[in-house]
Design a protein around this motif. Structure first.
Motif, PDB file in Angstrom:
ATOM      1  N   ILE A 264      48.336  52.624  64.681  1.00  0.00           N
ATOM      2  CA  ILE A 264      48.921  52.247  65.893  1.00  0.00           C
ATOM      3  C   ILE A 264      47.860  52.951  67.045  1.00  0.00           C
ATOM      4  N   GLY A 265      47.154  54.101  66.645  1.00  0.00           N
ATOM      5  CA  GLY A 265      46.340  54.517  67.756  1.00  0.00           C
ATOM      6  C   GLY A 265      45.184  53.677  67.941  1.00  0.00           C
ATOM      7  N   ILE A 266      44.462  53.130  67.005  1.00  0.00           N
ATOM      8  CA  ILE A 266      43.227  52.454  66.914  1.00  0.00           C
ATOM      9  C   ILE A 266      43.428  50.918  67.792  1.00  0.00           C
ATOM     10  N   SER A 267      44.745  50.175  67.324  1.00  0.00           N
ATOM     11  CA  SER A 267      44.874  49.093  67.713  1.00  0.00           C
ATOM     12  C   SER A 267      45.536  49.305  69.258  1.00  0.00           C
ATOM     13  N   GLY A 268      45.953  50.427  69.526  1.00  0.00           N
ATOM     14  CA  GLY A 268      46.568  50.721  70.990  1.00  0.00           C
ATOM     15  C   GLY A 268      45.133  50.881  71.863  1.00  0.00           C
ATOM     16  N   LEU A 269      44.151  51.573  71.413  1.00  0.00           N
ATOM     17  CA  LEU A 269      42.699  51.803  71.929  1.00  0.00           C
ATOM     18  C   LEU A 269      42.098  50.116  72.252  1.00  0.00           C
TER      19      LEU A 269
END
Length: 289
Positions: A264-269
């Protein structure tokens, strides 16, 4: 009689540099710090994580080793021992379903939010009528109305997308309203003095001046909607990253939970970087005018 001087003629002058070379600015320099510092921070994070796991202060169920999480990532990303990913879906399939829901919800919420914000910023009575309701919706956490959406819409895709749209709507509307209200009054009055109609003033003056802050609201809307993914996928969320995290947490499967959080975090970045690239191309005058 004087001898003729060897004065150079215009056609003998040295050729001028090509136009593109005369106006081209200095080539952008590679900023080493922009690459090195994030890598250093990532390395420090991994070292601290490894030390915390090896310290023995916490059970490995709660603080697994980075290598354990990496193995969990490989397991949910491949077919192993006859098991395909997690609950029959690979990691990219979980991520695809989540991104599809986020995209549908964010597009709906942002479009409605920008239109409502434009109306609220230009029509006084619309702002007075809608602003209390907008503030009320902003104050509600997603879980407060998600169960109501499930009762109304069932447990399929409709409540998930509606929840994400409702999460994305307030920041887009608030940012657009504030940006429209802050449009330069001098430019607005000048356009009216030149005979521009109300629609032309909105289209040619207000909207361009509001675009930078509107993009900020859109980025906030995407972030808030993305942070609501786990809540949106509480029910029937598999395939989906939020559903995977929720299901793994039921069994204290911390490595898979961390894999979902990192996904979730990496795709959000990545999504935020894409939005910033679109913003730079759409409003290149931001910070210059």
């Amino acid at each position: 009689m004087t001898a003729p001087t060897d004065t150079p003629q215009a056609d003998d002058a040295a050729p001028a540099a090509p136009a593109d070379r005369r106006v081209r600015g200095p080539a952008p320099r590679f900023d080493l710090r922009a690459t090195v510092l994030p890598l250093v921070s990532l390395l420090v994070f991994l070292v601290v994580w490894q030390l915390a796991a090896a310290s023995g202060l916490w059970n490995e169920t709660f603080v697994p080793y980075p290598s354990t999480v990496w193995r969990a990532f490989l397991e949910v990303s491949t077919t192993h021992d006859g098991t395909r990913g997690y609950q029959g879906f690979l990691l990219w399939e979980h991520l695809y379903m989540t991104l599809r829901r986020v995209l549908a919800g964010v597009v709906a919420g942002v479009v409605v939010g920008v239109v409502i914000g434009l109306l609220m910023g230009t029509v006084g009575w619309v702002r007075r009528v809608l602003e209390p309701w907008l503030t009320f919706l902003r104050a509600l956490p997603p879980l407060a109305y998600f169960f109501l959406l499930v009762i109304w819409l069932g447990i399929d895709e409709a409540p998930k997308i509606t929840l994400l749209a409702l999460a994305a709507f307030p920041p887009a509307a608030v940012a657009t309203t504030a940006a429209v209200a802050a449009a330069p009054l001098g430019l607005v009055e000048a356009a009216r003095a030149l005979g521009a109609s109300r629609a032309e003033v909105v289209r040619d003056v207000i909207v361009p001046s509001a675009l930078p802050e509107t993009f900020t609201g859109i980025r906030l809307a995407v972030g808030i909607a993305y942070s609501s993914v786990v809540a949106a996928e509480l029910f029937n969320g598999i395939p989906g990253i939020g559903g995977m995290v929720k299901d793994a947490s039921n069994y204290n499967n911390t490595p898979v939970v961390l894999v979902g959080i990192f996904a979730i975090g990496i795709s959000g970045l990545v999504i935020d970087a894409l939005l910033r690239a679109v913003e730079r191309r759409t409003v290149p005058w931001r910070g210059r005018a």
